[in-house]
Write a protein that holds these residues in place. Structure first.
Motif, PDB file in Angstrom:
ATOM      1  N   VAL A  95       6.407   4.798  15.434  1.00  0.00           N
ATOM      2  CA  VAL A  95       4.967   5.042  15.521  1.00  0.00           C
ATOM      3  C   VAL A  95       4.341   4.875  14.132  1.00  0.00           C
ATOM      4  N   MET A  96       3.166   4.269  14.078  1.00  0.00           N
ATOM      5  CA  MET A  96       2.478   4.092  12.804  1.00  0.00           C
ATOM      6  C   MET A  96       2.070   5.459  12.252  1.00  0.00           C
ATOM      7  N   PRO A  97       2.542   5.828  11.069  1.00  0.00           N
ATOM      8  CA  PRO A  97       2.158   7.130  10.498  1.00  0.00           C
ATOM      9  C   PRO A  97       0.648   7.267  10.354  1.00  0.00           C
ATOM     10  N   ARG A  98       0.171   8.475  10.538  1.00  0.00           N
ATOM     11  CA  ARG A  98      -1.263   8.740  10.526  1.00  0.00           C
ATOM     12  C   ARG A  98      -1.907   8.335   9.201  1.00  0.00           C
ATOM     13  N   ILE A  99      -1.223   8.605   8.075  1.00  0.00           N
ATOM     14  CA  ILE A  99      -1.788   8.267   6.770  1.00  0.00           C
ATOM     15  C   ILE A  99      -1.997   6.768   6.636  1.00  0.00           C
ATOM     16  N   LEU A 100      -1.097   5.958   7.208  1.00  0.00           N
ATOM     17  CA  LEU A 100      -1.231   4.512   7.120  1.00  0.00           C
ATOM     18  C   LEU A 100      -2.403   4.018   7.960  1.00  0.00           C
ATOM     19  N   LEU A 101      -2.499   4.499   9.186  1.00  0.00           N
ATOM     20  CA  LEU A 101      -3.590   4.084  10.062  1.00  0.00           C
ATOM     21  C   LEU A 101      -4.943   4.483   9.478  1.00  0.00           C
ATOM     22  N   ALA A 102      -5.042   5.717   9.012  1.00  0.00           N
ATOM     23  CA  ALA A 102      -6.307   6.199   8.467  1.00  0.00           C
ATOM     24  C   ALA A 102      -6.715   5.404   7.229  1.00  0.00           C
ATOM     25  N   THR A 103      -5.751   5.075   6.373  1.00  0.00           N
ATOM     26  CA  THR A 103      -6.054   4.304   5.166  1.00  0.00           C
ATOM     27  C   THR A 103      -6.560   2.914   5.528  1.00  0.00           C
ATOM     28  N   ALA A 104      -5.888   2.268   6.471  1.00  0.00           N
ATOM     29  CA  ALA A 104      -6.289   0.921   6.883  1.00  0.00           C
ATOM     30  C   ALA A 104      -7.697   0.917   7.473  1.00  0.00           C
ATOM     31  N   GLN A 105      -7.987   1.873   8.328  1.00  0.00           N
ATOM     32  CA  GLN A 105      -9.307   1.915   8.958  1.00  0.00           C
ATOM     33  C   GLN A 105     -10.408   2.228   7.956  1.00  0.00           C
ATOM     34  N   SER A 106     -10.121   3.100   7.001  1.00  0.00           N
ATOM     35  CA  SER A 106     -11.103   3.436   5.987  1.00  0.00           C
ATOM     36  C   SER A 106     -11.439   2.230   5.112  1.00  0.00           C
ATOM     37  N   LEU A 107     -10.411   1.486   4.708  1.00  0.00           N
ATOM     38  CA  LEU A 107     -10.629   0.314   3.863  1.00  0.00           C
ATOM     39  C   LEU A 107     -11.352  -0.791   4.625  1.00  0.00           C
ATOM     40  N   ALA A 108     -10.993  -0.986   5.899  1.00  0.00           N
ATOM     41  CA  ALA A 108     -11.678  -2.002   6.695  1.00  0.00           C
ATOM     42  C   ALA A 108     -13.159  -1.671   6.821  1.00  0.00           C
ATOM     43  N   ALA A 109     -13.461  -0.411   7.069  1.00  0.00           N
ATOM     44  CA  ALA A 109     -14.863   0.000   7.183  1.00  0.00           C
ATOM     45  C   ALA A 109     -15.591  -0.199   5.859  1.00  0.00           C
ATOM     46  N   ARG A 110     -14.911   0.099   4.760  1.00  0.00           N
ATOM     47  CA  ARG A 110     -15.519  -0.082   3.437  1.00  0.00           C
ATOM     48  C   ARG A 110     -15.870  -1.548   3.179  1.00  0.00           C
ATOM     49  N   ALA A 111     -15.072  -2.454   3.773  1.00  0.00           N
ATOM     50  CA  ALA A 111     -15.327  -3.891   3.619  1.00  0.00           C
ATOM     51  C   ALA A 111     -16.323  -4.419   4.638  1.00  0.00           C
ATOM     52  N   SER A 149      -4.436  -5.168   3.393  1.00  0.00           N
ATOM     53  CA  SER A 149      -3.177  -5.259   2.646  1.00  0.00           C
ATOM     54  C   SER A 149      -3.167  -4.259   1.504  1.00  0.00           C
ATOM     55  N   LEU A 150      -2.096  -3.453   1.411  1.00  0.00           N
ATOM     56  CA  LEU A 150      -1.949  -2.444   0.367  1.00  0.00           C
ATOM     57  C   LEU A 150      -0.823  -2.839  -0.580  1.00  0.00           C
TER      58      LEU A 150
END
Length: 223
Positions: A95-111, A149-150
């Motif tokens: 399962v995708m860890p919560r910290i990874l999913l949240a980070t990806a979604q936050s950065l996508a929204a920022r872009a 991408s991180l």
């Protein structure tokens, strides 16, 4: 002959740099969460170990890879593809860890890309000499969603091209804590990573960890 220009982005943290109409580099964006993100990566790799995939042409990839999420990206003699099970174990990907999913979604929204629901999280481990050739991320089926991408650990030279493999490229350094998001008209740009230089980082030792998030369909929920 392919044209190339080398340049280096500012190392100032929390700086947003446009590298295309729909592409941004966020310097130092994930430094504060670096330890927690690496801990999450280690948890994933404990269940789905790093492996060197084989290209359809029979070449062993230098970069070691793992996946988490609803699907994982794999490659072998049958081709490049996404599948829901780990070919090494036959089990579902972690399962995708919560910290990874949240980070990806936050950065996508920022872009500027809202409602990003990645179902694939590809984890790449680079060691000295490892590289990634120029390629497009086009196996997803959904190219309206961005790529996030991180970068953690050792610095790497990111190669940023155009929509044709033979077009001009630019190179810049991605450092520990940097993130890159690209979508829209930049979504199918060719990109790659030059051979990694040897070094040592206090968090990742002798390697660079790259975490890439992708959305393969119009998903409302993610694992």
């Amino acid at each position: 002959m392919q044209q190339q220009s080398d340049f280096f982005l500012s190392t100032d943290q929390d700086e947003q740099l446009a590298i295309g109409p729909g592409a941004f580099c966020f310097k130092g964006a994930i430094i504060q969460d670096g330890v927690e993100i690496i801990r999450a990566v280690n948890d994933v790799v404990a269940k789905a170990e790093f492996r060197h995939l084989i290209t359809p042409g029979g070449r062993r990839m230098s970069v070691a890879m793992s996946n988490c999420g609803r699907q994982g990206w794999v490659s072998d003699h049958a081709g490049y593809r996404y599948q829901t099970t780990d070919p090494l174990t036959g089990n579902a990907w972690p399962v995708m860890p919560r910290i990874l999913l949240a980070t990806a979604q936050s950065l996508a929204a920022r872009a500027g890309f809202g409602n990003f629901n990645p179902d694939v999280c590809l984890i790449n481990r680079y060691r000295a000499g490892d590289r990634m050739g120029l390629h497009q991320d086009r196996d997803e089926g959904n190219v309206t969603a961005p790529i996030v991408s991180l970068s953690l650990g050792l610095p790497a030279t990111f190669i940023w091209g155009g929509l044709q493999r033979s077009g001009p490229t630019q190179r810049f350094i991605l450092e520990h804590g940097d993130a890159v998001v690209w979508g829209g008209e930049d979504r199918l740009r060719f990109h790659g990573v030059a051979p990694l230089k040897a070094g040592e980082h206090p968090l990742t030792k002798d390697c660079r960890i790259n975490i890439t998030f992708r959305q393969t369909g119009s998903l409302d929920t993610c694992r």
